[in-house]
Design a protein around this motif. Structure first.
Motif, PDB file in Angstrom:
ATOM      1  N   ILE A   1       0.842  -1.200   0.000  1.00  0.00           N
ATOM      2  CA  ILE A   1       0.000   0.000   0.000  1.00  0.00           C
ATOM      3  C   ILE A   1       0.873   1.244   0.000  1.00  0.00           C
ATOM      4  O   ILE A   1       0.623   2.204  -0.742  1.00  0.00           O
ATOM      5  N   GLY A   2       1.907   1.250   0.808  1.00  0.00           N
ATOM      6  CA  GLY A   2       2.846   2.359   0.781  1.00  0.00           C
ATOM      7  C   GLY A   2       3.479   2.532  -0.581  1.00  0.00           C
ATOM      8  O   GLY A   2       3.669   3.663  -1.052  1.00  0.00           O
ATOM      9  N   ALA A   3       3.782   1.422  -1.238  1.00  0.00           N
ATOM     10  CA  ALA A   3       4.404   1.490  -2.563  1.00  0.00           C
ATOM     11  C   ALA A   3       3.437   2.050  -3.603  1.00  0.00           C
ATOM     12  O   ALA A   3       3.825   2.827  -4.480  1.00  0.00           O
ATOM     13  N   ILE A   4       2.160   1.658  -3.531  1.00  0.00           N
ATOM     14  CA  ILE A   4       1.167   2.182  -4.472  1.00  0.00           C
ATOM     15  C   ILE A   4       1.095   3.696  -4.376  1.00  0.00           C
ATOM     16  O   ILE A   4       1.103   4.412  -5.377  1.00  0.00           O
ATOM     17  N   VAL A   5       1.037   4.202  -3.147  1.00  0.00           N
ATOM     18  CA  VAL A   5       0.821   5.628  -2.937  1.00  0.00           C
ATOM     19  C   VAL A   5       2.093   6.437  -3.147  1.00  0.00           C
ATOM     20  O   VAL A   5       2.065   7.524  -3.733  1.00  0.00           O
ATOM     21  N   LEU A   6       3.229   5.937  -2.673  1.00  0.00           N
ATOM     22  CA  LEU A   6       4.440   6.748  -2.624  1.00  0.00           C
ATOM     23  C   LEU A   6       5.444   6.465  -3.733  1.00  0.00           C
ATOM     24  O   LEU A   6       6.298   7.313  -4.010  1.00  0.00           O
ATOM     25  N   ASN A   7       5.364   5.291  -4.374  1.00  0.00           N
ATOM     26  CA  ASN A   7       6.411   4.915  -5.324  1.00  0.00           C
ATOM     27  C   ASN A   7       5.931   4.672  -6.744  1.00  0.00           C
ATOM     28  O   ASN A   7       6.685   4.903  -7.689  1.00  0.00           O
ATOM     29  N   ALA A   8       4.712   4.185  -6.903  1.00  0.00           N
ATOM     30  CA  ALA A   8       4.254   3.806  -8.236  1.00  0.00           C
ATOM     31  C   ALA A   8       3.973   5.038  -9.094  1.00  0.00           C
ATOM     32  O   ALA A   8       3.694   6.130  -8.590  1.00  0.00           O
ATOM     33  N   ASP A   9       4.069   4.845 -10.400  1.00  0.00           N
ATOM     34  CA  ASP A   9       3.621   5.854 -11.353  1.00  0.00           C
ATOM     35  C   ASP A   9       2.985   5.128 -12.530  1.00  0.00           C
ATOM     36  O   ASP A   9       2.794   3.906 -12.487  1.00  0.00           O
ATOM     37  N   THR A  10       2.633   5.838 -13.576  1.00  0.00           N
ATOM     38  CA  THR A  10       1.897   5.212 -14.668  1.00  0.00           C
ATOM     39  C   THR A  10       2.688   4.105 -15.359  1.00  0.00           C
ATOM     40  O   THR A  10       2.096   3.201 -15.941  1.00  0.00           O
ATOM     41  N   SER A  11       4.017   4.157 -15.277  1.00  0.00           N
ATOM     42  CA  SER A  11       4.816   3.115 -15.931  1.00  0.00           C
ATOM     43  C   SER A  11       4.640   1.755 -15.263  1.00  0.00           C
ATOM     44  O   SER A  11       4.954   0.729 -15.858  1.00  0.00           O
ATOM     45  N   ALA A  12       4.124   1.732 -14.035  1.00  0.00           N
ATOM     46  CA  ALA A  12       3.912   0.471 -13.335  1.00  0.00           C
ATOM     47  C   ALA A  12       2.599  -0.195 -13.718  1.00  0.00           C
ATOM     48  O   ALA A  12       2.379  -1.368 -13.374  1.00  0.00           O
ATOM     49  N   VAL A  13       1.716   0.509 -14.432  1.00  0.00           N
ATOM     50  CA  VAL A  13       0.393  -0.031 -14.757  1.00  0.00           C
ATOM     51  C   VAL A  13       0.548  -1.042 -15.887  1.00  0.00           C
ATOM     52  O   VAL A  13       0.681  -0.679 -17.055  1.00  0.00           O
ATOM     53  N   ASP A  14       0.515  -2.303 -15.522  1.00  0.00           N
ATOM     54  CA  ASP A  14       0.753  -3.376 -16.488  1.00  0.00           C
ATOM     55  C   ASP A  14      -0.527  -3.843 -17.163  1.00  0.00           C
ATOM     56  O   ASP A  14      -0.599  -3.970 -18.392  1.00  0.00           O
ATOM     57  N   THR A  15      -1.562  -4.105 -16.352  1.00  0.00           N
ATOM     58  CA  THR A  15      -2.804  -4.686 -16.853  1.00  0.00           C
ATOM     59  C   THR A  15      -3.984  -3.978 -16.198  1.00  0.00           C
ATOM     60  O   THR A  15      -3.942  -3.670 -15.008  1.00  0.00           O
ATOM     61  N   VAL A  16      -5.038  -3.725 -16.977  1.00  0.00           N
ATOM     62  CA  VAL A  16      -6.245  -3.066 -16.475  1.00  0.00           C
ATOM     63  C   VAL A  16      -7.457  -3.818 -17.006  1.00  0.00           C
ATOM     64  O   VAL A  16      -7.517  -4.171 -18.183  1.00  0.00           O
ATOM     65  N   LEU A  17      -8.418  -4.058 -16.131  1.00  0.00           N
ATOM     66  CA  LEU A  17      -9.668  -4.685 -16.517  1.00  0.00           C
ATOM     67  C   LEU A  17     -10.830  -3.787 -16.101  1.00  0.00           C
ATOM     68  O   LEU A  17     -10.803  -3.186 -15.024  1.00  0.00           O
ATOM     69  N   VAL A  18     -11.844  -3.721 -16.950  1.00  0.00           N
ATOM     70  CA  VAL A  18     -13.089  -3.020 -16.636  1.00  0.00           C
ATOM     71  C   VAL A  18     -14.232  -3.998 -16.878  1.00  0.00           C
ATOM     72  O   VAL A  18     -14.403  -4.500 -17.991  1.00  0.00           O
ATOM     73  N   GLY A  19     -14.977  -4.297 -15.839  1.00  0.00           N
ATOM     74  CA  GLY A  19     -16.050  -5.274 -15.969  1.00  0.00           C
ATOM     75  C   GLY A  19     -15.553  -6.628 -16.431  1.00  0.00           C
ATOM     76  O   GLY A  19     -16.256  -7.345 -17.151  1.00  0.00           O
ATOM     77  N   GLY A  20     -14.338  -6.972 -16.009  1.00  0.00           N
ATOM     78  CA  GLY A  20     -13.749  -8.253 -16.370  1.00  0.00           C
ATOM     79  C   GLY A  20     -13.105  -8.291 -17.736  1.00  0.00           C
ATOM     80  O   GLY A  20     -12.468  -9.296 -18.098  1.00  0.00           O
ATOM     81  N   ARG A  21     -13.236  -7.220 -18.502  1.00  0.00           N
ATOM     82  CA  ARG A  21     -12.651  -7.179 -19.846  1.00  0.00           C
ATOM     83  C   ARG A  21     -11.289  -6.504 -19.777  1.00  0.00           C
ATOM     84  O   ARG A  21     -11.152  -5.410 -19.228  1.00  0.00           O
ATOM     85  N   VAL A  22     -10.287  -7.136 -20.353  1.00  0.00           N
ATOM     86  CA  VAL A  22      -8.935  -6.584 -20.353  1.00  0.00           C
ATOM     87  C   VAL A  22      -8.883  -5.417 -21.339  1.00  0.00           C
ATOM     88  O   VAL A  22      -9.171  -5.580 -22.532  1.00  0.00           O
ATOM     89  N   VAL A  23      -8.513  -4.238 -20.828  1.00  0.00           N
ATOM     90  CA  VAL A  23      -8.391  -3.058 -21.692  1.00  0.00           C
ATOM     91  C   VAL A  23      -6.933  -2.602 -21.817  1.00  0.00           C
ATOM     92  O   VAL A  23      -6.608  -1.785 -22.675  1.00  0.00           O
ATOM     93  N   LYS A  24      -6.074  -3.149 -20.964  1.00  0.00           N
ATOM     94  CA  LYS A  24      -4.637  -2.910 -21.078  1.00  0.00           C
ATOM     95  C   LYS A  24      -3.939  -4.181 -20.661  1.00  0.00           C
ATOM     96  O   LYS A  24      -4.282  -4.787 -19.639  1.00  0.00           O
ATOM     97  N   ARG A  25      -2.962  -4.600 -21.446  1.00  0.00           N
ATOM     98  CA  ARG A  25      -2.249  -5.843 -21.167  1.00  0.00           C
ATOM     99  C   ARG A  25      -0.779  -5.653 -21.511  1.00  0.00           C
ATOM    100  O   ARG A  25      -0.444  -5.118 -22.562  1.00  0.00           O
ATOM    101  N   GLY A  26       0.086  -6.060 -20.588  1.00  0.00           N
ATOM    102  CA  GLY A  26       1.513  -5.957 -20.845  1.00  0.00           C
ATOM    103  C   GLY A  26       1.978  -4.529 -21.074  1.00  0.00           C
ATOM    104  O   GLY A  26       2.925  -4.284 -21.831  1.00  0.00           O
ATOM    105  N   GLY A  27       1.286  -3.584 -20.440  1.00  0.00           N
ATOM    106  CA  GLY A  27       1.685  -2.186 -20.555  1.00  0.00           C
ATOM    107  C   GLY A  27       1.153  -1.458 -21.767  1.00  0.00           C
ATOM    108  O   GLY A  27       1.503  -0.297 -21.991  1.00  0.00           O
ATOM    109  N   ARG A  28       0.256  -2.099 -22.535  1.00  0.00           N
ATOM    110  CA  ARG A  28      -0.276  -1.460 -23.741  1.00  0.00           C
ATOM    111  C   ARG A  28      -1.794  -1.561 -23.760  1.00  0.00           C
ATOM    112  O   ARG A  28      -2.361  -2.617 -23.467  1.00  0.00           O
ATOM    113  N   LEU A  29      -2.461  -0.452 -24.137  1.00  0.00           N
ATOM    114  CA  LEU A  29      -3.898  -0.494 -24.326  1.00  0.00           C
ATOM    115  C   LEU A  29      -4.247  -1.453 -25.458  1.00  0.00           C
ATOM    116  O   LEU A  29      -3.522  -1.546 -26.453  1.00  0.00           O
TER     117      LEU A  29
END
Length: 426
Positions: free
Chosen positions: A374-402
């Motif tokens: 939790i400390g790392a999410i708030v204090l250390n992470a940035d957008t480059s750490a966002v690897d995968t994103v799902l919305v309603g179970g659907r993958v909208v970003k995978r491996g760092g790419r939309l």
């Protein structure tokens, strides 16, 4: 119809942020079905390997003028008065419907790219029905979970009829995009006009989000009294930039079921006031975070969390030292969902909720050896750490790419809109 996210460092946020540890998340029919270690995957299920990644609910932004992605950084050193004059007075009228579409699509994709899975689009670019239709179409095309905050910008005589048209034409059935009334309100409009907005929202069953409390103590008190006297201090009302309410007034808002949206960077840099983050939390109101506008601020939740955390911890005399990284992560997730009216839909990993999730990589020099996730999410992470994103179970970003979007085409459309809108600035 089943996905299993395997062996992630799972962080839930309800009722409070907590690290579950190495665990799996089962998603079935777009919803979270189960969270725990060693979950078996059904035959044919998609398995996402989350080893070394932090798995958490997607971020929620409760107040963003998404169309302004087309005029990013046009006012980097502005005051609030400068912003009103240049952005709303000069640039906004130059937007055509196609420019609104380009800004909303690129702005929503920017959110997804940064792990913001839910967005309240406070849209005060609704000069014509075509502008509105373009804004809604772009939100739907992006795949983000969105709430359109409809702010009527046409002739006042058409306020009620056009708001009804938008609701009936675009939101007759439940979907990924819903609607609230983005009211200019009693601190900006004449009281009779503000009352017409609020009465229209009530008639159509729309919650209200409004800029309330950001223009000084007298204006804040007058606006709150207006809501109370007319019966519009109601549950689900969002107070944006509520910095000038005193502690007792914040308790009144909390007691009425209101929520607060804090835009910590814009509020400080535009001179709107010191963010009310910790005071509103202490009063018992759900507090959320928002980017507001990328004309003079960044659009990612990591920047917002860090700014809110730092400003609250830095209050004079150590008054904010009880504010924690867990507090700010809750504001960026479950409390943001509550303020947006989606607390039963998203914002945490509770079974039955929509599977809006973010996987953050720890395999970077900035995130490696993260002892407290939790400390790392708030204090250390940035957008480059966002690897995968799902919305309603659907993958909208995978491996760092939309995925599922022609991003170069979206960028070309955005550049064309920017050239048109900003031509007068050259």
């Amino acid at each position: 119809m089943e996905t299993v996210i395997r062996n992630g460092i799972v962080v839930d946020t309800e009722p409070e942020p907590v690290v579950i540890g190495p665990a799996d998340v089962r998603i079935r029919d777009g919803r979270i079905a189960e969270v725990g270690p060693g979950l078996a995957a059904a035959d044919g299920a998609e398995v996402i390997d989350a080893t070394g990644k932090i798995v958490l609910p997607g971020f929620v932004d409760t107040h963003r003028h998404t169309w302004q992605a087309a005029i990013r950084a046009t006012m980097p050193d502005a005051t609030f008065g400068d912003y009103l004059g240049r952005v709303l007075g000069e640039l906004a009228p130059a937007f055509r419907p196609e420019d609104v579409h380009a800004g909303n699509l690129a702005g929503a994709l920017e959110c997804l790219d940064a792990g913001v899975t839910t967005l309240l689009d406070w849209s005060h670019i609704q000069f014509t029905p075509e502008h509105t239709d373009a804004a809604v179409e772009a939100l739907r095309a992006s795949g983000v979970r969105a709430v359109l905050g409809y702010c009527h910008g046409g002739p006042r005589s058409g306020l009620a009829a056009e708001t009804r048209r938008v609701r009936d034409a675009h939101f007759a059935a439940p979907g990924l995009v819903s609607m609230v009334m983005a009211a200019l309100g009693p601190e900006i409009l004449p009281e009779d006009h503000a009352l017409e907005e609020l009465e229209t929202a009530r008639e159509l069953g729309l919650p209200v989000t409004a800029h309330l409390g950001g223009q000084g103590p007298e204006s804040a008190a007058r606006g709150l009294a207006f809501l109370e006297s007319h019966g519009h201090l109601t549950p689900g009302t969002t107070f944006v930039h509520a910095n000038h309410y005193d502690d007792e007034q914040l308790k009144v808002i909390a007691g009425a079921g209101g929520g607060v949206s804090v835009s910590p960077i814009d509020e400080m840099t535009l001179g709107i006031g010191y963010p009310v983050t910790g005071r509103a939390q202490a009063a018992g109101a759900p507090v959320s975070l928002s980017a507001d506008t990328v004309t003079c601020a960044p659009g990612d939740m990591f920047s917002l969390m860090r700014t809110a955390y730092t400003l609250e911890r830095g209050r004079p005399g150590g008054a904010g030292l009880g504010f924690t990284t867990r507090d700010v992560l809750r504001m960026a997730t479950i409390d943001g969902a509550r303020v947006a009216g989606l607390g039963d839909v998203t914002g945490s990993l509770r079974p039955g909720k929509q599977a809006d999730l973010v996987l953050l990589s720890t395999a970077t020099l900035g995130m490696a050896a993260s002892y407290d996730p939790i400390g790392a999410i708030v204090l250390n992470a940035d957008t480059s750490a966002v690897d995968t994103v799902l919305v309603g179970g659907r993958v909208v970003k995978r491996g760092g790419r939309l995925v599922g979007h022609d991003v170069p085409a979206a960028l070309d459309a955005l550049a064309a809109a920017a050239r048109h809108v900003t031509a007068a600035l050259a």
